[in-house]
Design an enzyme around this catalytic site. Structure first.
Site, mmCIF file in Angstrom:
data_model
loop_
_atom_site.group_PDB
_atom_site.id
_atom_site.type_symbol
_atom_site.label_atom_id
_atom_site.label_comp_id
_atom_site.label_asym_id
_atom_site.label_seq_id
_atom_site.Cartn_x
_atom_site.Cartn_y
_atom_site.Cartn_z
ATOM 1 N N ALA A 1 -25.920 21.488 22.866
ATOM 2 C CA ALA A 1 -26.031 21.655 21.421
ATOM 3 C C ALA A 1 -26.537 23.062 21.124
ATOM 4 O O ALA A 1 -26.873 23.826 22.031
ATOM 5 C CB ALA A 1 -26.981 20.606 20.853
ATOM 6 N N GLY B 1 -25.259 17.896 24.868
ATOM 7 C CA GLY B 1 -24.269 17.474 23.888
ATOM 8 C C GLY B 1 -22.849 17.615 24.391
ATOM 9 O O GLY B 1 -21.951 16.887 23.940
ATOM 10 N N GLU C 1 -22.232 14.477 26.252
ATOM 11 C CA GLU C 1 -22.165 13.385 25.280
ATOM 12 C C GLU C 1 -20.833 13.394 24.532
ATOM 13 O O GLU C 1 -20.265 12.327 24.237
ATOM 14 C CB GLU C 1 -23.347 13.483 24.311
ATOM 15 C CG GLU C 1 -24.669 13.129 24.982
ATOM 16 C CD GLU C 1 -25.869 13.299 24.076
ATOM 17 O OE1 GLU C 1 -26.657 12.352 23.954
ATOM 18 O OE2 GLU C 1 -26.006 14.381 23.486
ATOM 19 N N GLU D 1 -31.816 17.490 28.592
ATOM 20 C CA GLU D 1 -32.692 17.575 27.420
ATOM 21 C C GLU D 1 -34.159 17.376 27.751
ATOM 22 O O GLU D 1 -35.044 17.901 27.055
ATOM 23 C CB GLU D 1 -32.256 16.547 26.370
ATOM 24 C CG GLU D 1 -30.987 16.903 25.629
ATOM 25 C CD GLU D 1 -29.722 16.432 26.334
ATOM 26 O OE1 GLU D 1 -28.654 16.475 25.714
ATOM 27 O OE2 GLU D 1 -29.807 16.030 27.521
#
Length: 689
Positions: free
Chosen positions: A63, A102, A105, A125
């Protein structure tokens, strides 16, 4: 469609390409067009399958961390993944480089994942004090099983494509043009027909979970986390994936994420993430860098051997110099044993060991250093000895070779001034064991050339070190502050604290070990020798050394060590010695609290950091944090001493320093002017170089 997202139709297979250099982060300006592209392709009858790929050197590597803590702009990643799962056509993530956070994901939102053979996949993370917030903790266990997902998420360590394939995370691994393979894979899947089951609806692996075994593994990981909140939250989120319906587990993951992102620990870890990158920036992007192919290391002892291994591990040829053939063979033998241990642990392949050993050239002749582009001395910590070594290097090193000292304390300007090429001299202060420890203090002397400095900053990255540039003073940043932290250790003992009490205050704070445990591990004789060289004394530690109690290596130090034991036990003889020395000085023992221990050790640490900033020895407060977290074990969940000062309250620190300064008269407690200003403004900004 946009500058960051494009789509083309290749005979019915749509290729959606994300292009957001350098790492294709999922910023808002990527998410919005990506969502629109996927919606359009979902409804396009000419499209039978969709491949999500990335331009550049990597798949989506995470992200956009700069958006954390700010209002979320829609669509967020969760919305994109949820929409992906509504697509009836097969969707395929084509992963090259890294699929992290991300990025993974996003891939988990697809029906299938294919990868280049060199790809890495992970959810890191936890290293930012967070957990995956886009469904990673709920979807990953459905593909690889709960225990495997737990280990991946709590460690944050990526796995390779082959391991991901074996675990069930990746459906195929390819060599060659990944996009072509992915398109062929997607076309073949589409021809076979559906239905295509989203990851969210695959519960088979969850049914295999032994919750008792899972909980035992989670408890062990929590113990290793030493008070960090994110690993515990990660474990809970993965457990929720097993015990709760999908949507409930997803909501619980989000609630945990929101709580963590607002926490001091995550703020601290995100601070360190940016601090490390800021510290590693070159002084000027266009600065010329010298070519480094062969590295010379003088001294094959513990430090020199470790430095030599660090460069060999980074792919450099190394000339290792010693004063005698016997010392050289002993050093090379130790290096070979170290690599053999790595092989036995499975962290290094046998052929890789032989390749690294082949990079070493041993010598006892300074003339053999003439071919080296960088030469680092790691000899005895004595100015006369250092100058003698540099005098020899001045005579044999080729023009433009960088000459570095590994000194921990000595004046590098004095060393540089003793030879004819001071512009080529700087400090490379490695931490022991140098092949393992991440920190490298790069010491810029007054006359160090900009290109020499730029070269070693870049070199640090190439050998996997976290580099911080510091100025010249006694002990530089790390050891100068360490002296301030330890200045009251013996006074605390004499006034009534025990070694184990002080060490417990440190470990309760979050340090991996306390100062007396660390002293025993490193060897008390090292500090003793250094004190004698500087004309200093430490009544308790010196007496222990005079008795031959050097720590773990002699089985006795501040603690007793049973045969082969790494953990010490309190020694009544040491406690009796402390009481006797206190009585000799007329000091009556009293109860000392953990709060007092912290005030008299860590508050001076912060205060010394403020002085270092005032003197421009460090460029930024965050650089000091990087030094202390990576080199000295300061708890990452507190962000380093200067960040922690803000959490603790600089005004409180100043007030208590004033208290102890009035009580003891010691300069170590006299609040630095900069610390006082920080107490008033709440920020170190505006005071940094």
């Amino acid at each position: 469609m946009s500058n960051s997202v494009s789509a083309v139709n290749d005979n019915g297979v749509a290729i959606v390409t994300i292009d957001n250099s350098p790492v294709n982060a999922l910023s808002f300006h990527v998410r919005a067009p990506l969502m629109q592209a996927l919606v359009d392709l979902r409804d396009d009858a000419s499209v039978t399958a969709i491949v999500i790929a990335c331009a550049g050197r990597t798949f989506v590597a995470g992200a956009d961390i700069t958006e954390f803590g700010k209002p979320v702009q829609q669509p967020d990643l969760r919305a994109i993944v949820a929409m992906l799962e509504t697509i009836a056509k097969p969707t395929v993530a084509a992963i090259h480089g890294t699929a992290l956070g991300g990025g993974l994901e996003l891939a988990l939102g697809c029906h299938f994942r294919v990868a280049d053979a060199g790809a890495k996949l992970g959810l890191p993370e936890v290293k930012l004090g967070l957990l995956p917030g886009g469904g990673g903790t709920v979807r990953l266990p459905r593909l690889v099983g709960a225990v495997k997902a737990l280990k991946m998420i709590v460690s944050g360590t990526p796995i390779g494509a082959d391991e991901a394939h074996e675990a069930g995370l990746v459906d195929a691994v390819f060599e060659g043009d990944l996009t072509t393979h992915a398109v062929n894979f997607a076309g073949e899947i589409a021809r076979k027909g559906g239905p295509f089951t989203p990851v969210r609806d695959r519960d088979e692996r969850l049914g295999e979970t032994d919750l008792a075994a899972f909980d035992a593994e989670a408890a062990d990981l929590a113990r290793k986390a030493r008070g960090l909140e994110a690993p515990v939250a990660c474990a809970q989120a993965v457990r929720n994936a097993v015990t709760l319906p999908f949507d409930e587990a997803l909501a619980a993951e989000r609630a945990l994420f929101v709580k963590l992102v607002a926490s001091d620990q995550s703020r601290a870890q995100r601070h360190l993430f940016f601090a490390e990158r800021e510290a590693a920036k070159l002084p000027a992007k266009d600065t010329y860098k010298r070519r480094i192919a062969r590295v010379g290391v003088i001294g094959a002892g513990t430090m020199g051997g470790g430095i030599a291994m660090a460069f060999a591990n980074g792919g450099f040829s190394v000339t290792l110099l010693e004063t005698s053939a016997e010392a050289l063979q002993r050093g090379l033998g130790t290096i070979e044993k170290n690599y053999a241990v790595s092989v036995s642990r499975g962290s290094l392949a046998e052929d890789a060991k032989h390749q690294r050993l082949a990079q070493f050239k041993g010598s006892t002749d300074y003339a053999d250093l003439a071919e080296c582009d960088l030469i680092i001395e790691a000899v005895f910590e004595d100015m006369a000895v250092k100058k003698e070594v540099f005098g020899k290097l001045d005579a044999v090193a080729k023009p433009g070779a960088i000459l570095a000292t590994n000194t921990s304390y000595l004046d590098i300007n004095e060393i540089a001034g003793s030879i004819s090429r001071p512009q080529d001299v700087l400090g490379l202060h490695f931490f022991s064991p140098a092949n393992v420890m991440k920190l490298l203090e790069i010491v810029r002397a007054d006359k160090t050339a900009p290109d020499a400095l730029a070269t070693v900053i870049d070199l640090a990255r190439r050998i996997g070190k976290v580099a911080v540039v510091v100025g010249v003073c006694h002990g530089f940043v790390g050891n100068r502050m360490l002296a301030a932290r330890g200045s009251e250790s013996e006074a605390l003992l004499l006034e009534g604290a025990t070694p184990s009490q002080i060490d417990k205050a440190f470990t309760d704070f979050g340090w991996p070990m306390g100062p007396f445990q660390m002293g025993d591990l490193a060897g008390l004789d090292i500090g003793w020798r250094n004190r004698k060289a500087r004309g200093l004394t430490a009544v308790i530690a010196d007496t222990l050394c005079e008795q031959g109690r050097f720590g773990q290596k002699t089985g006795r130090g501040f603690y007793l060590y049973e045969a082969g034991a790494r953990a010490g036990i309190p020694d009544p003889e040491v406690e009796a010695l402390i009481r006797d020395k206190a009585a000799e000085r007329g000091i009556a023992p009293r109860a000392i609290s953990a709060d007092e221990i912290i005030e008299r050790t860590l508050y001076p640490l912060v205060n010394e950091g403020a002085k270092i900033l005032e003197e421009k020895i460090a460029a930024r407060a965050s650089d000091i944090d990087v030094v202390w977290v990576n080199g000295y074990g300061f708890p990452i969940g507190k962000g380093g001493p200067m960040f922690w000062a803000g959490l603790e309250g600089a005004a409180k620190i100043v007030q208590r320093l004033d208290h102890w300064h009035q009580r003891t008269g010691k300069d170590v407690f006299k609040p630095a002017p900069l610390l006082k200003r920080m107490a008033e403004t709440g920020s170190w900004e505006g005071v940094e170089a």
